[in-house]
Design a protein around this motif. Sequence first.
Motif, PDB file in Angstrom:
ATOM      1  N   THR A 391     -24.493  35.763  -1.680  1.00  8.76           N
ATOM      2  CA  THR A 391     -25.410  36.071  -2.784  1.00  8.76           C
ATOM      3  C   THR A 391     -25.335  37.558  -3.149  1.00  8.76           C
ATOM      4  OG1 THR A 391     -27.193  36.250  -1.151  1.00  8.76           O
ATOM      5  CG2 THR A 391     -27.009  34.185  -2.353  1.00  8.76           C
ATOM      6  N   GLY A 392     -24.933  38.399  -2.187  1.00 11.05           N
ATOM      7  CA  GLY A 392     -24.722  39.816  -2.495  1.00 11.05           C
ATOM      8  C   GLY A 392     -23.550  40.007  -3.437  1.00 11.05           C
ATOM      9  N   VAL A 393     -22.491  39.222  -3.244  1.00 12.83           N
ATOM     10  CA  VAL A 393     -21.344  39.291  -4.157  1.00 12.83           C
ATOM     11  C   VAL A 393     -21.768  38.842  -5.557  1.00 12.83           C
ATOM     12  CG1 VAL A 393     -19.033  38.391  -4.634  1.00 12.83           C
ATOM     13  CG2 VAL A 393     -19.667  39.013  -2.303  1.00 12.83           C
ATOM     14  N   MET A 394     -22.646  37.809  -5.622  1.00  2.63           N
ATOM     15  CA  MET A 394     -23.165  37.379  -6.927  1.00  2.63           C
ATOM     16  C   MET A 394     -23.907  38.527  -7.617  1.00  2.63           C
ATOM     17  SD  MET A 394     -24.584  33.652  -5.694  1.00  2.63           S
ATOM     18  CE  MET A 394     -25.367  33.204  -7.236  1.00  2.63           C
ATOM     19  N   LEU A 395     -24.728  39.242  -6.845  1.00  2.00           N
ATOM     20  CA  LEU A 395     -25.489  40.352  -7.417  1.00  2.00           C
ATOM     21  C   LEU A 395     -24.606  41.540  -7.753  1.00  2.00           C
ATOM     22  CD1 LEU A 395     -28.492  40.037  -4.984  1.00  2.00           C
ATOM     23  CD2 LEU A 395     -28.723  40.006  -7.459  1.00  2.00           C
ATOM     24  N   ALA A 396     -23.456  41.638  -7.087  1.00  2.00           N
ATOM     25  CA  ALA A 396     -22.562  42.777  -7.337  1.00  2.00           C
ATOM     26  C   ALA A 396     -21.931  42.716  -8.721  1.00  2.00           C
ATOM     27  CB  ALA A 396     -21.466  42.811  -6.271  1.00  2.00           C
ATOM     28  N   MET A 397     -21.856  41.529  -9.313  1.00  2.00           N
ATOM     29  CA  MET A 397     -21.266  41.400 -10.655  1.00  2.00           C
ATOM     30  C   MET A 397     -22.293  41.875 -11.684  1.00  2.00           C
ATOM     31  SD  MET A 397     -19.217  37.797 -10.286  1.00  2.00           S
ATOM     32  CE  MET A 397     -20.519  36.881  -9.515  1.00  2.00           C
ATOM     33  N   ALA A 398     -21.975  42.975 -12.357  1.00  2.00           N
ATOM     34  CA  ALA A 398     -22.969  43.637 -13.208  1.00  2.00           C
ATOM     35  C   ALA A 398     -23.516  42.713 -14.296  1.00  2.00           C
ATOM     36  CB  ALA A 398     -22.355  44.886 -13.830  1.00  2.00           C
ATOM     37  N   PHE A 414     -31.832  40.006   0.014  1.00  2.00           N
ATOM     38  CA  PHE A 414     -31.865  41.062   1.034  1.00  2.00           C
ATOM     39  C   PHE A 414     -32.596  40.637   2.298  1.00  2.00           C
ATOM     40  CE2 PHE A 414     -36.084  42.684   0.530  1.00  2.00           C
ATOM     41  CZ  PHE A 414     -36.365  42.908  -0.817  1.00  2.00           C
ATOM     42  N   HIS A 415     -33.476  39.635   2.208  1.00  2.00           N
ATOM     43  CA  HIS A 415     -34.030  39.109   3.464  1.00  2.00           C
ATOM     44  C   HIS A 415     -32.973  38.312   4.237  1.00  2.00           C
ATOM     45  CE1 HIS A 415     -38.002  40.230   1.799  1.00  2.00           C
ATOM     46  NE2 HIS A 415     -38.377  40.240   3.065  1.00  2.00           N
ATOM     47  N   TYR A 416     -32.056  37.634   3.515  1.00  2.00           N
ATOM     48  CA  TYR A 416     -30.980  36.909   4.205  1.00  2.00           C
ATOM     49  C   TYR A 416     -29.927  37.869   4.766  1.00  2.00           C
ATOM     50  CZ  TYR A 416     -31.895  31.943   3.900  1.00  2.00           C
ATOM     51  OH  TYR A 416     -32.413  30.686   4.124  1.00  2.00           O
ATOM     52  N   VAL A 417     -29.899  39.101   4.283  1.00  2.00           N
ATOM     53  CA  VAL A 417     -29.006  40.102   4.879  1.00  2.00           C
ATOM     54  C   VAL A 417     -29.690  40.785   6.061  1.00  2.00           C
ATOM     55  CG1 VAL A 417     -27.870  42.323   4.480  1.00  2.00           C
ATOM     56  CG2 VAL A 417     -27.684  40.518   2.775  1.00  2.00           C
ATOM     57  N   LEU A 418     -30.909  41.248   5.839  1.00  2.00           N
ATOM     58  CA  LEU A 418     -31.538  42.104   6.843  1.00  2.00           C
ATOM     59  C   LEU A 418     -32.126  41.338   8.026  1.00  2.00           C
ATOM     60  CD1 LEU A 418     -33.215  44.787   4.539  1.00  2.00           C
ATOM     61  CD2 LEU A 418     -31.267  45.075   6.059  1.00  2.00           C
ATOM     62  N   ILE A 419     -32.645  40.147   7.807  1.00  2.00           N
ATOM     63  CA  ILE A 419     -33.231  39.443   8.959  1.00  2.00           C
ATOM     64  C   ILE A 419     -32.145  38.910   9.898  1.00  2.00           C
ATOM     65  CG2 ILE A 419     -34.648  37.462   9.654  1.00  2.00           C
ATOM     66  CD1 ILE A 419     -36.518  38.096   7.382  1.00  2.00           C
ATOM     67  N   PRO A 420     -31.130  38.152   9.405  1.00  2.00           N
ATOM     68  CA  PRO A 420     -30.057  37.792  10.352  1.00  2.00           C
ATOM     69  C   PRO A 420     -29.277  39.019  10.832  1.00  2.00           C
ATOM     70  CG  PRO A 420     -29.983  36.408   8.392  1.00  2.00           C
ATOM     71  CD  PRO A 420     -30.934  37.523   8.092  1.00  2.00           C
ATOM     72  N   GLY A 421     -29.044  39.985   9.917  1.00  2.00           N
ATOM     73  CA  GLY A 421     -28.204  41.127  10.259  1.00  2.00           C
ATOM     74  C   GLY A 421     -28.872  42.152  11.143  1.00  2.00           C
ATOM     75  N   VAL A 422     -30.192  42.158  11.196  1.00  2.00           N
ATOM     76  CA  VAL A 422     -30.887  43.146  12.028  1.00  2.00           C
ATOM     77  C   VAL A 422     -31.793  42.451  13.051  1.00  2.00           C
ATOM     78  CG1 VAL A 422     -32.479  45.093  12.051  1.00  2.00           C
ATOM     79  CG2 VAL A 422     -30.827  44.861  10.189  1.00  2.00           C
ATOM     80  N   VAL A 423     -32.709  41.619  12.556  1.00  2.00           N
ATOM     81  CA  VAL A 423     -33.706  41.039  13.468  1.00  2.00           C
ATOM     82  C   VAL A 423     -33.047  40.085  14.468  1.00  2.00           C
ATOM     83  CG1 VAL A 423     -35.826  39.695  13.598  1.00  2.00           C
ATOM     84  CG2 VAL A 423     -35.498  41.297  11.717  1.00  2.00           C
ATOM     85  N   PHE A 424     -32.144  39.208  13.986  1.00  2.00           N
ATOM     86  CA  PHE A 424     -31.453  38.313  14.915  1.00  2.00           C
ATOM     87  C   PHE A 424     -30.686  39.130  15.959  1.00  2.00           C
ATOM     88  CE2 PHE A 424     -30.881  34.165  12.222  1.00  2.00           C
ATOM     89  CZ  PHE A 424     -32.229  34.189  11.913  1.00  2.00           C
ATOM     90  N   ALA A 425     -30.071  40.235  15.508  1.00  2.00           N
ATOM     91  CA  ALA A 425     -29.291  41.072  16.437  1.00  2.00           C
ATOM     92  C   ALA A 425     -30.192  41.733  17.472  1.00  2.00           C
ATOM     93  CB  ALA A 425     -28.533  42.132  15.646  1.00  2.00           C
ATOM     94  N   VAL A 426     -31.349  42.208  17.016  1.00  2.00           N
ATOM     95  CA  VAL A 426     -32.280  42.833  17.961  1.00  2.00           C
ATOM     96  C   VAL A 426     -32.735  41.811  19.001  1.00  2.00           C
ATOM     97  CG1 VAL A 426     -34.609  43.788  18.166  1.00  2.00           C
ATOM     98  CG2 VAL A 426     -33.037  44.662  16.416  1.00  2.00           C
ATOM     99  N   PHE A 427     -33.028  40.588  18.553  1.00  2.00           N
ATOM    100  CA  PHE A 427     -33.424  39.555  19.513  1.00  2.00           C
ATOM    101  C   PHE A 427     -32.280  39.269  20.491  1.00  2.00           C
ATOM    102  CE2 PHE A 427     -36.548  37.688  16.195  1.00  2.00           C
ATOM    103  CZ  PHE A 427     -37.527  38.566  16.607  1.00  2.00           C
ATOM    104  N   ALA A 428     -31.060  39.147  19.958  1.00  2.00           N
ATOM    105  CA  ALA A 428     -29.907  38.919  20.846  1.00  2.00           C
ATOM    106  C   ALA A 428     -29.773  40.069  21.835  1.00  2.00           C
ATOM    107  CB  ALA A 428     -28.624  38.775  20.015  1.00  2.00           C
ATOM    108  N   GLY A 429     -29.925  41.308  21.328  1.00  2.00           N
ATOM    109  CA  GLY A 429     -29.800  42.484  22.185  1.00  2.00           C
ATOM    110  C   GLY A 429     -30.896  42.549  23.234  1.00  2.00           C
TER     111      GLY A 429
END
Length: 648
Positions: A391-398, A414-429
């Motif tokens: 969906t980020g690539v979709m948004l990248a098209m002006a 951005f919730h699908y980027v930041l929650i799996p990309g940060v929160v899931f990682a913190v939980f794994a860590g």
Amino acid sequence: MSLDKLLVDGGPLILGSQIAIGLTIVSILFLVTYLKKWKYLWKEWFTTVDHKKIGIMYILAGVVMFFRGGVDGLLMKAQTARPNMEFLDAQHYDEIFTTHGVIMILFMAMPLLIGIMNVVVPLQIGARDVAFPKLNALSFWLFFAGAMLFNISFVVGGSPDAGWTSYFPLAGKEFTPGVGNNYYAIALQIAGIGTLATGINFIVTILKMRAPGMGLMKMPMFTWTSFITSIIIVAAFPIFTVALAFMTLDRLLGTHFFTVAAGGDPMLWLNLFWLWGHPEVYIVILPAFGMFSEVIATFARKNLYGYKSMVASIVGIAFLSMLVWVHHFYTMGSGPAVNSVFSITTMMIAIPTGVKIFNWLFTMRKGRIKFTNAMLWSLAFVPCFTIGGVTGVMLAMAAADYQYHNTMFLVAHFHYVLIPGVVFAVFAGLYYWWPKMFGFALNEKIGKWHFWLFVIGFNMTFMPMFFVGLKGMSRRMYTYSEGLGWEGLLGFSAVGALVLAAGFAALCYNIYWSFRYASRDVGNDPWDARTLEWATASPAPHYNFAKTPEVSSLDEYWVMKKEGRTNLKKEEITEIHMPSNAWSPFFMCVAFGVVGFFLVFEWFTLAAISAVAIVIGLIANSFDYDEGYHVSVEEVEETERKWRGELK
């Protein structure tokens, strides 16, 4: 502002919060006094320079901020669950989505990631501490001062209400005359100074304090991502510092950096903000990539596939992260040529990111995978983050972005980027490195409840927001009329938020249960891991390693185990030099907090008087000639014997 307007008057919700905060503070003070723990707290925590304890304090602060930001999110979901709801009015909704965004990114994600970096990186490179331990403590306490200053705005003076991006002219005095956005400018400035110092500290630590033999291409992947993250911090945070300084001058002293009528330009704020803001996304995501790399390699029981291409990818992502900021405001008149350039640079980020996704999948291919909680979070990350990436690539098209811009589709992305990309990682860590921090593991069975509730709740909450965005719902709408076709989706999303909150509650219960009942006999290497942090005791002693490791290959601890080189001989133990505790970082936290508070309310005389304390702290620190202390051979022998058995 007069004293009688200090406390926010906002009805039963605010009054209840004020009473709850007051009771909590009084209860904590009473409990610490009753248990006679003030000396212990001062000696072991408030004045510590031990990177592991500082890391734990970051993590604790991050979890508390997660709770605060999560409550904000639940309030927003309650308000939009049904049409024409009057649970929150427009002003409170503005304040809550502003504080939710700032807290989740700067006071939740950042401290959780920097906390894990603090605990793990020196251990992974075989160092005794970071390069500048006292500066490390100062970094934490400045972050803490900024976080507390920002949070009290909820009940003292009023919260900022111009969104986490704080765009001008909305954030200027003309449209928001209260003190809320003063809190934003000053609290974030104080915390940002601490973060910048952290970046410098970790760059020097990783370049100068690696164990003998550990070349750059023998560093663990988490250390690599922490190193690149620190470089981005040093490159990007000074830009935000300048932007916040301009904002402070505009609001407090009446300058006009962002006022069109006086020759200023609000677009200057947008450019400065996103020149920092987009790299900030990678500041929080790159360490997360490093955590997934460590966890996946350990539990797939294989070395990380494509190590060199992974390193090249994170360097490429870091470089491109500084070249994409305009994609946040395609619609603001940059023109088709400029938009096209930034469309291309934005879509190029998908290439190194895709390389990393495929490398993780190839690492798992034909691996003997152990489905621990840490591994489950890593597995769930791949599909969820891919949705965010696509969906980020979709948004990248002006051209397409003109349709998606400022809709709930963007919020879902951005919730699908930041929650799996940060929160899931913190939980794994946390599940992965918890034994190294505390000497026991979190309960795996309760952890499964945490995992499933959180992942299901996450998808229930944010997947409907893609569709409601495509149906035309703008972000930051506090209410809506019936018949727009949004009710069902937003109601389902609100139920998902409750499931998400239940997942977080399961994590808190797991921490409580494990502190009370978990076995303390986990050994130094409970996961049969690969990197050096597992070569010492759990929890790691304050000196980290009795003997500095000598590195011959990537995944050095794995090789040491295979070659039988994990034993320690008695004659190899020598005295160890360590830094002393320091009072000045905590003192500076109090001084910066007080000066910041007075500046928020524009009480300049009081701020100038209080600033003397900052000068005193700087002078005292400049004349501090404490050269640390030595840990005796006998103490090291006794500590090592406790977990290794008799030394040979």
